[in-house]
Design an enzyme around this catalytic site. Structure first.
Site, PDB file in Angstrom:
ATOM      1  N   ASP A  62       0.830  -1.202   0.000  1.00  0.00           N
ATOM      2  CA  ASP A  62       0.000   0.000   0.000  1.00  0.00           C
ATOM      3  C   ASP A  62       0.863   1.250   0.000  1.00  0.00           C
ATOM      4  O   ASP A  62       2.093   1.173   0.184  1.00  0.00           O
ATOM      5  CB  ASP A  62      -0.957  -0.007   1.198  1.00  0.00           C
ATOM      6  N   ASP A 128      -8.010  -2.182  14.156  1.00  0.00           N
ATOM      7  CA  ASP A 128      -9.397  -2.329  13.687  1.00  0.00           C
ATOM      8  C   ASP A 128      -9.547  -3.513  12.729  1.00  0.00           C
ATOM      9  O   ASP A 128     -10.576  -3.669  12.079  1.00  0.00           O
ATOM     10  CB  ASP A 128      -9.887  -1.033  13.019  1.00  0.00           C
ATOM     11  N   HIS A 130      -7.670  -4.080  10.028  1.00  0.00           N
ATOM     12  CA  HIS A 130      -7.343  -3.857   8.612  1.00  0.00           C
ATOM     13  C   HIS A 130      -6.141  -4.686   8.184  1.00  0.00           C
ATOM     14  O   HIS A 130      -5.267  -5.029   8.979  1.00  0.00           O
ATOM     15  CB  HIS A 130      -7.180  -2.369   8.264  1.00  0.00           C
ATOM     16  N   GLU A 135      -9.711  -1.122   5.165  1.00  0.00           N
ATOM     17  CA  GLU A 135     -10.366  -0.799   6.434  1.00  0.00           C
ATOM     18  C   GLU A 135     -11.671  -1.583   6.568  1.00  0.00           C
ATOM     19  O   GLU A 135     -12.162  -2.160   5.585  1.00  0.00           O
ATOM     20  CB  GLU A 135     -10.636   0.711   6.486  1.00  0.00           C
TER      21      GLU A 135
HETATM   22  C1  F6R Z   1       1.323  -1.385   6.139  1.00  0.00           C
HETATM   23  C2  F6R Z   1       0.051  -2.062   6.236  1.00  0.00           C
HETATM   24  C3  F6R Z   1      -0.783  -2.013   7.480  1.00  0.00           C
HETATM   25  C4  F6R Z   1       0.020  -2.320   8.752  1.00  0.00           C
HETATM   26  C5  F6R Z   1      -0.870  -2.185   9.976  1.00  0.00           C
HETATM   27  C6  F6R Z   1      -0.135  -2.491  11.244  1.00  0.00           C
HETATM   28  O1  F6R Z   1       1.901  -1.641   4.875  1.00  0.00           O
HETATM   29  O2  F6R Z   1      -0.339  -2.658   5.304  1.00  0.00           O
HETATM   30  O3  F6R Z   1      -1.822  -2.951   7.378  1.00  0.00           O
HETATM   31  O4  F6R Z   1       0.537  -3.608   8.659  1.00  0.00           O
HETATM   32  O5  F6R Z   1      -1.397  -0.899  10.021  1.00  0.00           O
HETATM   33  O6  F6R Z   1       0.853  -1.542  11.424  1.00  0.00           O
HETATM   34  P1  F6R Z   1       1.937  -1.700  12.574  1.00  0.00           P
HETATM   35  O7  F6R Z   1       2.740  -2.889  12.235  1.00  0.00           O
HETATM   36  O8  F6R Z   1       2.751  -0.433  12.503  1.00  0.00           O
HETATM   37  O9  F6R Z   1       1.186  -1.852  13.843  1.00  0.00           O
END
Ligand code: F6R
Length: 252
Positions: A62, A128, A130, A135
């Site tokens: 992403d 959440d 995701h 989301e």
């Molecule tokens: C980032 C991504 C997100 C993160 C998620 C957890 O490329 O795809 O889904 O993996 O927001 O983020 P952290 O690891 O920082 O808690």
């Protein structure tokens, strides 16, 4: 789905990924905090001569829109700084500066397909639920497209920016359907803040309300957790028993 609870998620996830690393392999990379110990472990293995990244390519999950590629927190910058520059891996990602966002989404899907698809996709999970930046409410069949971040995700990611207002509102993310096409999915989660999302993803109903529950539809998923992230799992004892009795011949 294989659920592993370990004091060292970075090493276990690196084990699962290292098994795919060979010339021609295509890695799917995630950003955020969770993958950092995995990247460090993979680089240590490369430095020790246990694996080589020669001929390996990568795609990220992403990217933020409304953020120049040169910004230190663009995922274009982050993945190069945290892993691929040191690994010497060529990496593609959604272009957050694209003028025609739908066209860029199509280009990205085509680039992944032209590379032969992703052999192993590393994933984190949002509090959440995701996956990528899909989301809650994301179609389980979605493809790469723009999404609007929830206030929760923007607040969680504010730690990377000078002020919460700087966190972009929109992103370009691989869809859940895109992610499901990777041949092996490796999800890493650590910390108590992830426990509820992990339980919903692994043991809850498959639902767009918890996008990561889509993992239950994939035939080859490894979920690597520390004790805190695993703390709300109802079948925790069974996962421990299964891991303790993993047959020697069974790969990740
Ligand atoms: C980032 C991504 C997100 C993160 C998620 C957890 O490329 O795809 O889904 O993996 O927001 O983020 P952290 O690891 O920082 O808690």
């Amino acid at each position: 789905m294989e659920v592993v609870v370990t004091p060292d998620p970075g090493e276990v996830a690196a084990d699962a990924i290292a098994g795919h690393v060979r010339p021609g392999a295509v890695l799917g990379l995630a950003t955020g905090s969770s993958p950092l110990p995995v990247y460090a472990a993979l680089l240590r293995r490369r430095d020790a001569g246990a694996i080589s990244f020669d001929g390996v390519r990568a795609f990220t999950l992403d990217e933020y829109l409304e953020l120049p590629r040169s910004h230190p927190q663009s995922y274009h910058s982050v993945i190069r700084r945290e892993f691929t520059d040191a690994a010497g891996i060529e990496v593609d990602g959604p272009d957050g500066e694209a003028h025609d966002v739908p066209a860029e989404a199509e280009r990205y899907e085509a680039a992944i397909a032209a590379a032969g698809g992703i052999d192993v996709q590393l994933l984190g999970i949002g509090v959440d639920g995701h996956l990528g930046f899909n989301e809650p409410g994301s179609s389980l069949a979605s493809r790469t497209r723009t999404k609007t971040l929830t206030p929760q995700t923007r607040a969680d990611n504010a730690r990377f920016f000078a002020s919460p207002d700087e966190v972009p509102v929109h992103v370009l993310t691989q869809g859940l359907g895109t992610i499901l096409e990777a041949r092996h999915l490796v999800l890493v989660a650590t910390g108590a803040s992830k426990a509820s999302a992990v339980a919903a993803a692994v043991e809850g109903p498959v639902s767009a309300f918890c996008p990561a529950s889509v993992l239950q539809l994939h035939p080859h998923v490894t979920v690597v957790l520390d004790e805190d992230a695993a703390s709300q799992l109802r079948l925790l004892d069974y996962y421990r028993f299964t891991a303790a009795n993993k047959p020697d011949w069974q790969p990740w």
